[in-house]
Design an enzyme around this catalytic site. Structure first.
Site, PDB file in Angstrom:
ATOM      1  N   HIS A 100       0.892  -1.046  -0.165  1.00 15.44           N
ATOM      2  CA  HIS A 100       0.095   0.185   0.005  1.00 15.44           C
ATOM      3  C   HIS A 100       0.670   1.350  -0.099  1.00 15.44           C
ATOM      4  O   HIS A 100       1.737   1.274   0.659  1.00 15.44           O
ATOM      5  CB  HIS A 100      -1.126  -0.038   1.224  1.00 15.44           C
ATOM      6  CG  HIS A 100      -0.225  -0.219   2.667  1.00 15.44           C
ATOM      7  ND1 HIS A 100       0.153  -1.500   2.902  1.00 15.44           N
ATOM      8  CD2 HIS A 100       0.225   0.617   3.508  1.00 15.44           C
ATOM      9  CE1 HIS A 100       0.680  -1.338   4.088  1.00 15.44           C
ATOM     10  NE2 HIS A 100       0.622  -0.111   4.354  1.00 15.44           N
ATOM     11  N   HIS A 102       0.889   5.139   1.083  1.00 14.31           N
ATOM     12  CA  HIS A 102       0.482   6.133   1.900  1.00 14.31           C
ATOM     13  C   HIS A 102       0.365   7.575   1.215  1.00 14.31           C
ATOM     14  O   HIS A 102       1.449   7.922   0.734  1.00 14.31           O
ATOM     15  CB  HIS A 102       1.036   6.461   3.139  1.00 14.31           C
ATOM     16  CG  HIS A 102       1.010   5.049   4.021  1.00 14.31           C
ATOM     17  ND1 HIS A 102       0.063   5.083   5.143  1.00 14.31           N
ATOM     18  CD2 HIS A 102       1.702   4.003   4.192  1.00 14.31           C
ATOM     19  CE1 HIS A 102       0.393   3.916   5.720  1.00 14.31           C
ATOM     20  NE2 HIS A 102       1.335   3.277   5.223  1.00 14.31           N
TER      21      HIS A 102
HETATM   22  P1  5GP Z   1       1.529   0.358   7.327  1.00  7.41           P
HETATM   23  O1  5GP Z   1       2.200   0.375   8.692  1.00  7.41           O
HETATM   24  O2  5GP Z   1       1.322  -1.262   7.264  1.00  7.41           O
HETATM   25  O3  5GP Z   1       2.391   1.054   6.244  1.00  7.41           O
HETATM   26  O4  5GP Z   1       0.146   0.894   7.371  1.00  7.41           O
HETATM   27  C1  5GP Z   1      -1.169   0.406   7.509  1.00  7.41           C
HETATM   28  C2  5GP Z   1      -2.209   1.482   7.266  1.00  7.41           C
HETATM   29  O5  5GP Z   1      -3.553   0.792   7.223  1.00  7.41           O
HETATM   30  C3  5GP Z   1      -2.238   2.097   8.821  1.00  7.41           C
HETATM   31  O6  5GP Z   1      -2.213   3.641   8.377  1.00  7.41           O
HETATM   32  C4  5GP Z   1      -3.521   2.032   9.530  1.00  7.41           C
HETATM   33  O7  5GP Z   1      -4.135   2.977   9.930  1.00  7.41           O
HETATM   34  C5  5GP Z   1      -4.451   1.391   8.131  1.00  7.41           C
HETATM   35  N1  5GP Z   1      -5.419   0.469   8.432  1.00  7.41           N
HETATM   36  C6  5GP Z   1      -4.922  -0.532   9.159  1.00  7.41           C
HETATM   37  N2  5GP Z   1      -6.370  -1.408   9.272  1.00  7.41           N
HETATM   38  C7  5GP Z   1      -7.300  -0.549   8.356  1.00  7.41           C
HETATM   39  C8  5GP Z   1      -8.753  -0.926   7.923  1.00  7.41           C
HETATM   40  O8  5GP Z   1      -9.157  -1.976   8.444  1.00  7.41           O
HETATM   41  N3  5GP Z   1      -9.128  -0.123   7.151  1.00  7.41           N
HETATM   42  C9  5GP Z   1      -8.550   1.045   6.632  1.00  7.41           C
HETATM   43  N4  5GP Z   1      -9.108   1.984   6.009  1.00  7.41           N
HETATM   44  N5  5GP Z   1      -7.256   1.367   6.979  1.00  7.41           N
HETATM   45  C10 5GP Z   1      -6.530   0.523   7.808  1.00  7.41           C
END
Ligand code: 5GP
Ligand code: ZN
Length: 139
Positions: A100, A102
């Protein structure tokens, strides 16, 4: 679709997400715990854990969506800038194992830092070491 992958479930419509953009290959939706208003996640619909797991075509589709969405997100929340980033691997902070990107809208004086703030202690590398690293990446 990977079992127990939260983003695959959002792609499949099994759990709700605030979708802001969709193509055959890519979905973008608002982050559930936004770092700023408009914080958006852009994901390939096909499950892949790391950037290296994407094909060249999938990576191109993903970046095309990032390119399209970044100014849209910025203007939707009247931001001054956007930090665009990927936590590629758990040591980099990846918590959801589905690629993903951001898009984090940024505002003058918001108290945040640049991408340079994410790494730990800076290494003190000699010219030879820098040459070796460049060669290894270029190979
Ligand atoms: P990472 O740390 O893996 O780069 O970021 C994961 C992101 O996914 C975090 O910013 C978190 O807030 C978001 N996130 C986690 N679970 C969910 C969810 O169920 N729905 C949405 N829309 N975002 C999520
Ligand atoms: Zn997934």
């Amino acid at each position: 679709m990977a079992d127990d992958c939260i983003f695959c479930k959002i792609v499949a419509g099994d759990i709700p997400g605030r979708t802001v953009y969709e193509t055959d290959e890519v979905l973008a939706f608002l982050d559930a715990n936004p770092l700023s208003a408009g914080h958006t996640l852009v994901v390939p619909k096909e499950h892949a854990e790391r950037l290296d797991d994407l094909s060249g075509a999938e990576a191109s589709e993903l970046f095309a969506a990032v390119h399209e969405l970044t100014p849209r997100v910025e203007s939707a929340v009247d931001a001054d800038a956007v930090t665009v980033g990927i936590n590629d691997g758990s040591a980099a902070g990846q918590e959801v194992p589905h690629v993903h990107v951001h898009l984090v809208p940024r505002f003058e004086g918001d108290g945040g830092g640049p991408i340079h703030a994410v790494a730990g202690e800076r290494p003190d590398l000699s010219d030879d070491e820098l040459d070796d690293i460049a060669d290894d990446i270029a190979e």
